[in-house]
Enzyme design. Sequence first.
Site, short mmCIF file in Angstrom:
data_model
loop_
_atom_site.label_atom_id
_atom_site.label_comp_id
_atom_site.label_asym_id
_atom_site.label_seq_id
_atom_site.Cartn_x
_atom_site.Cartn_y
_atom_site.Cartn_z
N LYS A 1 15.83 50.22 -60.24
CA LYS A 1 14.99 49.13 -59.76
C LYS A 1 14.57 49.37 -58.31
CE LYS A 1 17.05 45.99 -63.08
NZ LYS A 1 18.15 45.05 -63.38
N GLN B 1 22.67 41.62 -60.71
CA GLN B 1 22.83 42.48 -61.87
C GLN B 1 23.96 41.97 -62.77
OE1 GLN B 1 20.83 45.19 -62.71
NE2 GLN B 1 21.96 45.05 -64.65
N ASP C 1 14.25 37.43 -62.59
CA ASP C 1 14.67 37.68 -63.98
C ASP C 1 14.19 36.57 -64.90
OD1 ASP C 1 15.99 40.14 -64.19
OD2 ASP C 1 17.85 39.33 -63.34
#
Length: 281
Positions: free
Chosen positions: A49, A93, A116
């Site tokens: 990422k 994460q 997200d």
Amino acid sequence: MGVLIDGKKLAEKLCEEVKSEAAAMSRRPCLAAVLVGDDPASQIYVRNKERDCLKCGIDSRRYDLAATTSEAELLRLIAALNADDGVDGILVQLPLPEQVSERAVINAIAPEKDVDAFHPINVGRMVTGEGTLMPCTPAGIMDMLHEYGISPDGKHCVIVGRSNIVGRPMGLMLLNADATVTYCHRHTRDLASFTRQADILIVAAGSPRLIRGDMVKDGAAVIDVAMNRDPETGKFFGDVCFDEVEPKAAFITPVPGGVGPMTRARLMKNILAAAKCRAEK
């Protein structure tokens, strides 16, 4: 022989669009990525990422926390990032260590920085078709369908898997696109009787080679979300038996090189969208 849906090529196209739009902003968008613990797979995901951000003209900050970090400590960091005007997107994460509540962490991220799109407010906006930040994997799949001229309108879409990350939001997006949606999961009896009806079959069960050739109708579009690793060869494969299904499908995604790159590209689009929304306030 089905048309191979090239997720890698489309992801590169989307990233170029993000790079161009980010360059036109008065300030570069910024992602704060938080990693708790030293899980090797999570470290790879976060590193990828960071690379994507660099390629797209997006700044990134990485916060590495010990596996013993308490929930209170992590929530304090999130609160500080929520208040930081230099941060447009926050990504924690997953998975998290057992002492930290995943739900508490997701709920703590400011909805406007939740790239997200897991926060309940963003989920609600998606349900009503008003979302700006959309879950990355389902949104990437919708991009793939559009790019290849596969309209969900009036189609029977069968989704195998009901996770909050892929299956459930995928069905809602397809419903908003006027598809008829059927969910299947581990308690579904006679799975094949449903998958054979699918005009568009999306498989995200995490069950290697679950879908065989005789479970798919001729001319279906088949999207394989899973990424399973063979412990002996190290090669990756999906939930769909590609060699059996590909001759019957009109369209099919490879593993790897299908959905995975699109998930990452969609994250970049969410960071850009979050930065733009904040700049307009």
